[in-house]
Scaffold this motif. Structure first.
Motif, PDB file in Angstrom:
ATOM      1  N   SER A 122      -1.225  -7.950  -2.926  1.00 12.32           N
ATOM      2  CA  SER A 122      -0.939  -7.925  -1.506  1.00 12.32           C
ATOM      3  C   SER A 122      -0.241  -9.168  -0.982  1.00 12.32           C
ATOM      4  N   GLU A 125       3.206   0.848  -3.230  1.00  9.34           N
ATOM      5  CA  GLU A 125       2.459   1.783  -2.382  1.00  9.34           C
ATOM      6  C   GLU A 125       1.203   2.288  -3.078  1.00  9.34           C
ATOM      7  N   LEU A 126       1.333   2.740  -4.309  1.00 10.32           N
ATOM      8  CA  LEU A 126       0.176   3.266  -5.037  1.00 10.32           C
ATOM      9  C   LEU A 126      -0.784   2.152  -5.437  1.00 10.32           C
ATOM     10  N   THR A 127      -0.243   0.982  -5.766  1.00 13.12           N
ATOM     11  CA  THR A 127      -1.094  -0.155  -6.125  1.00 13.12           C
ATOM     12  C   THR A 127      -1.960  -0.574  -4.941  1.00 13.12           C
ATOM     13  N   ALA A 128      -1.422  -0.534  -3.732  1.00 13.58           N
ATOM     14  CA  ALA A 128      -2.206  -0.873  -2.538  1.00 13.58           C
ATOM     15  C   ALA A 128      -3.375   0.096  -2.366  1.00 13.58           C
ATOM     16  N   ILE A 129      -3.149   1.368  -2.636  1.00 10.12           N
ATOM     17  CA  ILE A 129      -4.216   2.371  -2.499  1.00 10.12           C
ATOM     18  C   ILE A 129      -5.355   2.078  -3.471  1.00 10.12           C
ATOM     19  N   THR A 130      -5.014   1.633  -4.671  1.00 10.50           N
ATOM     20  CA  THR A 130      -6.040   1.382  -5.697  1.00 10.50           C
ATOM     21  C   THR A 130      -6.483  -0.090  -5.739  1.00 10.50           C
ATOM     22  N   ARG A 131      -6.179  -0.838  -4.683  1.00  6.07           N
ATOM     23  CA  ARG A 131      -6.617  -2.215  -4.494  1.00  6.07           C
ATOM     24  C   ARG A 131      -6.115  -3.177  -5.568  1.00  6.07           C
ATOM     25  N   ASN A 151       4.470  -0.112  -8.720  1.00  8.85           N
ATOM     26  CA  ASN A 151       4.643   0.710  -7.529  1.00  8.85           C
ATOM     27  C   ASN A 151       3.728   0.145  -6.448  1.00  8.85           C
TER      28      ASN A 151
END
Length: 109
Positions: free
Chosen positions: A107, A97-103, A95
């Protein structure tokens, strides 16, 4: 239902460790890392170890499912030829979107 073939795909390997240690083993693992780094459509690999359980493996991210499947076949054959049994491998997407939030290190995709 399988993921679309052009979706970045993780393949997660886990198998009994067969490491004797020493400089010869270190050279062999460096050569293996260089071979893996040249794998088509590989974005990255994280090497995994559980010394207490005697397990090794890795988490690989490929640009697409076909590349992940091709590498799975190659690596499983290489491990089997080395006498490794009990090889486990699973495929996953992620996922974004959620992976970006948790670094999460995705990217660049």
């Amino acid at each position: 239902m399988s993921p679309a073939p052009d979706i970045a795909t993780l393949v997660i390997f886990d198998f009994p460790a067969r490491r004797a240690g020493g400089e010869e083993q270190a050279r062999a693992l460096r050569a293996l890392a260089e071979d893996i780094a040249a794998e088509p459509d590989l974005i990255w690999k994280i090497w995994t170890e559980d010394k207490a359980a005697g397990r090794s493996g890795g988490i690989y991210l490929f640009r697409n499912r076909a590349a992940a499947e091709a590498y799975h076949a190659k690596h499983a054959a290489r491990l089997t030829a080395a006498g490794v049994t009990g090889i486990e491998a699973v495929y996953r997407t992620y996922n974004a979107e959620l992976t970006a939030i948790t670094r999460g290190p995705v990217s660049e995709i």
